[in-house]
Design a protein around this motif. Structure first.
Motif, short mmCIF file in Angstrom:
data_model
loop_
_atom_site.label_atom_id
_atom_site.label_comp_id
_atom_site.label_asym_id
_atom_site.label_seq_id
_atom_site.Cartn_x
_atom_site.Cartn_y
_atom_site.Cartn_z
N VAL A 104 0.84 -1.19 0.00
CA VAL A 104 0.00 0.00 0.00
C VAL A 104 0.88 1.24 0.00
N TYR A 105 0.57 2.18 -0.88
CA TYR A 105 1.34 3.43 -0.97
C TYR A 105 1.06 4.31 0.25
N THR A 106 2.11 4.88 0.82
CA THR A 106 1.98 5.85 1.91
C THR A 106 2.82 7.08 1.57
N SER A 107 2.45 8.22 2.16
CA SER A 107 3.21 9.44 1.91
C SER A 107 4.48 9.44 2.76
N ASN A 108 5.37 10.37 2.48
CA ASN A 108 6.64 10.46 3.20
C ASN A 108 6.68 11.60 4.20
N ILE A 109 5.54 12.18 4.54
CA ILE A 109 5.52 13.31 5.47
C ILE A 109 5.98 12.87 6.86
N GLU A 110 6.78 13.70 7.50
CA GLU A 110 7.24 13.41 8.85
C GLU A 110 6.05 13.51 9.81
N PRO A 111 5.82 12.48 10.64
CA PRO A 111 4.67 12.52 11.56
C PRO A 111 4.64 13.76 12.46
N LEU A 112 5.80 14.19 12.97
CA LEU A 112 5.83 15.37 13.84
C LEU A 112 5.44 16.62 13.07
N HIS A 113 5.85 16.70 11.82
CA HIS A 113 5.47 17.84 10.98
C HIS A 113 3.95 17.86 10.81
N ALA A 114 3.36 16.70 10.53
CA ALA A 114 1.91 16.63 10.36
C ALA A 114 1.18 16.95 11.66
N GLU A 115 1.72 16.49 12.78
CA GLU A 115 1.10 16.73 14.08
C GLU A 115 1.11 18.22 14.43
N LEU A 116 2.25 18.87 14.27
CA LEU A 116 2.36 20.28 14.62
C LEU A 116 1.59 21.17 13.65
N ASP A 117 1.57 20.80 12.39
CA ASP A 117 0.77 21.54 11.42
C ASP A 117 -0.71 21.46 11.77
N HIS A 118 -1.15 20.27 12.20
CA HIS A 118 -2.54 20.09 12.63
C HIS A 118 -2.84 20.97 13.84
N PHE A 119 -1.91 21.01 14.79
CA PHE A 119 -2.09 21.85 15.98
C PHE A 119 -2.24 23.32 15.60
N ILE A 120 -1.37 23.81 14.73
CA ILE A 120 -1.42 25.21 14.32
C ILE A 120 -2.73 25.51 13.59
N GLN A 121 -3.18 24.60 12.74
CA GLN A 121 -4.45 24.82 12.04
C GLN A 121 -5.63 24.82 13.00
N CYS A 122 -5.55 24.01 14.04
CA CYS A 122 -6.60 24.03 15.07
C CYS A 122 -6.61 25.37 15.80
N VAL A 123 -5.42 25.88 16.11
CA VAL A 123 -5.32 27.19 16.78
C VAL A 123 -5.88 28.28 15.89
N ARG A 124 -5.50 28.27 14.63
CA ARG A 124 -5.96 29.32 13.72
C ARG A 124 -7.46 29.22 13.47
N GLY A 125 -7.96 28.01 13.33
CA GLY A 125 -9.38 27.83 12.99
C GLY A 125 -10.30 27.65 14.18
N GLY A 126 -9.71 27.52 15.38
CA GLY A 126 -10.54 27.32 16.57
C GLY A 126 -11.29 26.00 16.55
N ILE A 127 -10.68 24.94 16.00
CA ILE A 127 -11.33 23.65 15.91
C ILE A 127 -10.69 22.65 16.87
N LYS A 128 -11.41 21.59 17.18
CA LYS A 128 -10.91 20.59 18.10
C LYS A 128 -9.82 19.74 17.43
N PRO A 129 -8.75 19.44 18.15
CA PRO A 129 -7.71 18.57 17.59
C PRO A 129 -8.18 17.13 17.51
N SER A 130 -7.56 16.35 16.63
CA SER A 130 -7.95 14.96 16.48
C SER A 130 -7.55 14.14 17.70
N VAL A 131 -6.54 14.59 18.42
CA VAL A 131 -6.15 13.93 19.68
C VAL A 131 -6.17 14.98 20.78
#
Length: 347
Positions: A281-308
């Motif tokens: 199965v194909y998977t992307s090469n994004i660094e998990p920490l990069h994805a995690e912190l980007d998600h956090f910043i988007q939650c802060v900017r958008g005022g949405i609940k984080p996935s964890v």
């Protein structure tokens, strides 16, 4: 205290800081320095020499007292020892700062509940660093399992001994990752459990195996070790028509299926045989920490609940606590609800 949230326009980068720049904190600092939507303001650490080194490396300010850093940021990443998660996290939330805190959320259930309640009271985002949720292999695993009939899950998270995170058992250091993943994949209550383990180096349990039974009948086995001479991060999903293996270290997913095909000659000799098929199965090469912190910043900017968020992290902590206690006393644990259903008194 000035609040940078009142001064930031919607299009300006979000001012962020890092509290604790040891093993994990240095990586938080590195990734935050690369995110386009972030202004890395500064770092704080009780180790002045370490803090100054990291601050100079990324050309940001060093704060000896993390509470001074809070005056200049809208969000922080906390990577301090587990025993300090509650006190530091509470200071951040009270200061009106959105907070990402490394796993486990806290050193005890009571402290975790304090943080979850504080995030709600001060209306601030509380995300917990269960980084494997953002591993591309896990994300693809969830997609694959939507098409399979799951029977059981088997998780292995093994490492050589390290002095890092030696203030908690292997359950709270390593197994907590897979506990969170298993609870995400099987959204049902655990009704029965056995666990066992050994202490070797740290004074805490360094090797633990737990067997879980869920209320829907699915079963799961989790093994975590700090004393294994090879690093392994793997989940195997045993399904009705396949075996799906996710390797988080190599970002790899394999689906094994049984398909026997024989071609025979007139004399009964097998010329061609295919016993099984392996799909990659194909998977992307994004660094998990990069994805995690980007998600956090988007939650802060958008005022949405984080996935964890805090609630999910508390749920994982509750199960981790039960596994550790069961491993220490060596008894079978059965949920009170299951006992009541069976007509057995629980008091």
């Amino acid at each position: 205290m000035s609040n940078p949230m009142l001064d930031r326009s919607p299009n300006k980068p979000i001012p962020v800081g890092v509290i604790g720049v040891g093993h994990m904190g240095q990586h938080h600092t590195r990734v935050l320095s690369l995110l386009k939507d972030v202004q890395l303001v500064g770092v704080a650490d009780v180790n002045r020499e370490r803090g100054l080194h990291i601050a100079s490396q990324y050309r940001v300010h060093f704060y000896e007292d993390y509470r001074e850093l809070l005056e200049h940021v809208e969000a922080v990443c906390i990577a301090v020892p587990t025993r300090l998660h509650c006190s530091v996290g509470l200071d951040c939330l009270r200061a009106g700062v959105h907070t990402l805190i490394e796993k486990p959320i806290a050193a005890s259930i009571a402290e975790a509940e304090i943080l979850v309640n504080a995030a709600a009271e001060y209306n601030r985002i509380l995300q917990v660093g269960h980084i494997e949720r953002f591993n591309p292999a896990f994300r693809e695993l969830t997609n694959v399992l939507k098409r399979e009939e799951l029977l059981a899950l088997e998780a292995h998270r093994l490492s050589p001994y390290s002095s890092r995170a030696n203030d908690v058992s292997v359950v709270f250091d390593l197994m907590i990752h897979d506990i969170d993943l298993i609870l995400e994949l099987i959204p049902y209550q655990v009704v029965k459990m056995t666990a066992s383990g050994n202490a070797a180096n740290s004074g805490y349990l360094d090797y633990v195996t737990a067997n879980l039974v869920f209320e829907n009948g699915l079963v799961s086995t989790l093994t975590a070790s700090k004393v294994t001479h090879r690093k392994i991060r793997r989940i195997a999903a045993h399904c009705k028509d396949s075996l799906v293996e996710a390797d988080f270290l190599n970002n790899d997913i394999s689906i094994h299926r049984q398909t026997t095909s024989n071609y025979l000659t007139d004399y009964g000799q097998v010329l061609y045989r295919q016993d099984g098929l392996i799909e990659k199965v194909y998977t992307s090469n994004i660094e998990p920490l990069h994805a995690e912190l980007d998600h956090f910043i988007q939650c802060v900017r958008g005022g949405i609940k984080p996935s964890v968020g805090g609630e999910q992290a508390l749920k994982a902590l509750l199960l981790a606590d039960r596994i550790e206690k069961t491993a220490l006393d060596g008894t079978l644990w059965v949920s009170a609800n299951k006992l009541a259903t069976a007509g057995i008194a629980t008091n």
